[in-house]
Design a protein around this motif. Structure first.
Motif, PDB file in Angstrom:
ATOM      1  N   HIS A   1       1.003  -1.401   0.056  1.00  0.00           N
ATOM      2  CA  HIS A   1       0.070  -0.140  -0.417  1.00  0.00           C
ATOM      3  C   HIS A   1       0.701   1.083  -0.283  1.00  0.00           C
TER       4      HIS A   1
ATOM      5  N   HIS B   1       1.450   4.519  -2.368  1.00  0.00           N
ATOM      6  CA  HIS B   1       1.072   6.131  -2.324  1.00  0.00           C
ATOM      7  C   HIS B   1       2.296   6.713  -2.457  1.00  0.00           C
TER       8      HIS B   1
ATOM      9  N   ASP C   1      -6.850   7.317  -0.009  1.00  0.00           N
ATOM     10  CA  ASP C   1      -6.616   6.090  -0.162  1.00  0.00           C
ATOM     11  C   ASP C   1      -7.187   5.309  -1.944  1.00  0.00           C
TER      12      ASP C   1
HETATM   13 ZN    ZN Z   1      -3.317   5.278   2.399  1.00  0.00          ZN
END
Ligand code: ZN
Ligand code: KG4
Length: 339
Positions: A119, A123, A308
């Protein structure tokens, strides 16, 4: 099991690491064709924070319709998908498991290559969606509700952690201070809105620097200082000074972020920085970084890609799949996974 078919096709990205169900489709050249995010904010607001059990249940309900919408919006059929990227960590295990199980089912059913994506790498990639990756090494600051990580990035896939928070993440500090002021959850966007009419120098809150870890960050002292002030104020005064307190708190967080960026730029002789994660949506932070770091190229994730999303996961997956990387279908989900 090796799963390879149509390497040059469209890429499907899936992200369910926390409380947002997200699916995106990327063109073979990396253009974002669709990026659908279903927020669970309303589900968790009553609890003033994310309830993992509820997050997993909501992902189960949302993942198929969001997937269908992502394909429809991109005007791409499942037959055109050439590979899948899915977030495998770090995050909430129950949440990750929904996205990963769904992604594995699609990969298995369609005989597609799949790659497990971190994850945080998503980003780091997010400021470069629809934009070329920089040539020179740069600092990437991922500032969100769960993470506050400062990396030196020499190239895609090479990340050195330079600094990180020793207590709360920056977004978490925003959320906790906002909750204390009765502003709801998630608090970052509301608090920053209220800060617009406040004076950022009204209160002098602490900006922590850790003597032995100069690149690290700490927000617990700041949070306590705001809490102390808030509790001491009479109710009428709380209402009257809310904008000033919000602005002064926000300024303290921004100053700490800028300070660490200036430090890493100087010590690592960098010419570029990239900001990502939910807190990088913050308007004042975006303005201040661009003003204060003159002479350095500043890459900011577009507002739709700060929080997100699955486009950033698809983008990281596309680079990895194009290099020939795939994950075996028995890959695990990981609550912790340092980049
Ligand atoms: Zn995040
Ligand atoms: O990246 P993200 O969606 O999720 C995590 O991976 O954590 O970030 C969400 C965080 C929340 O803490 C939220 O309050 C914060 O980002 N946030 C903001 C703003 N917009 C979102 N914080 C400050 N100012 C904002 N405008």
């Amino acid at each position: 099991m090796a799963m390879v078919r149509n390497q040059s096709g469209y890429i499907l990205g899936i992200e369910t690491s926390c409380d947002d169900t997200a699916v995106a489709v990327l063109s073979p050249t990396g253009r974002v064709l669709s990026s659908i995010v279903s927020s669970q904010d309303r589900v968790h607001a009553a609890y003033r924070g994310i309830v993992p059990e509820l997050a997993s249940r909501q992902h189960i309900e949302s993942i198929v319709p969001i997937f269908e919408t992502a394909l429809t919006d991109a005007a791409v059929s499942l037959d055109q998908i050439g590979g899948i990227g899915v977030t495998a960590g770090p995050g909430l295990i129950g949440s990750l498991a929904v996205g990963v199980s769904f992604a594995k089912a699609v990969a298995l059913g369609r005989w597609l290559p799949i790659v497990a994506i971190n994850h945080l790498e998503g980003h780091v990639v997010s400021p470069f969606l629809n934009r070329p990756w920089p040539e020179a090494p740069f600092a990437a600051f991922v500032i969100s509700g769960g993470h506050t990580h400062l990396y030196r990035v020499d190239r895609f896939g090479s990340y050195q952690t330079i600094g990180q928070t020793v207590d709360d993440a920056a977004g978490e500090a925003f959320d906790k201070v906002a909750a204390m002021m009765g502003l709801g959850f998630p608090g970052g966007p509301v608090l920053s809105k209220r800060a617009e009419t406040g004076n950022p120098s009204a209160f002098s809150f602490p900006r922590a620097r850790l003597r032995d870890h100069r690149f690290h960050l700490s927000f617990s002292g700041l949070k306590s200082a705001v809490a102390r002030l808030w509790e001491e104020l009479p109710e009428a005064e709380q209402k009257h000074r809310l904008a000033d307190i919000a602005a002064s708190f926000q300024q303290a967080v921004i100053d700490v972020i800028i300070d660490r960026l200036e430090l890493v730029i100087a010590e690592h002789r960098l010419t570029a920085v990239a900001l990502a994660g939910g807190v990088s949506c913050n308007h004042r932070l975006r303005q201040t970084v661009s003003q204060k770091l003159a002479g350095v190229t500043v890459y900011l994730a577009d507002s739709g890609y700060c929080t997100d999303n699955a486009a950033m996961i698809a983008a990281a997956a596309q680079i990895r799949l194009n290099r020939g990387e795939t994950s075996p279908l028995d890959f695990a989900v990981r609550s912790r996974w340092p980049l």
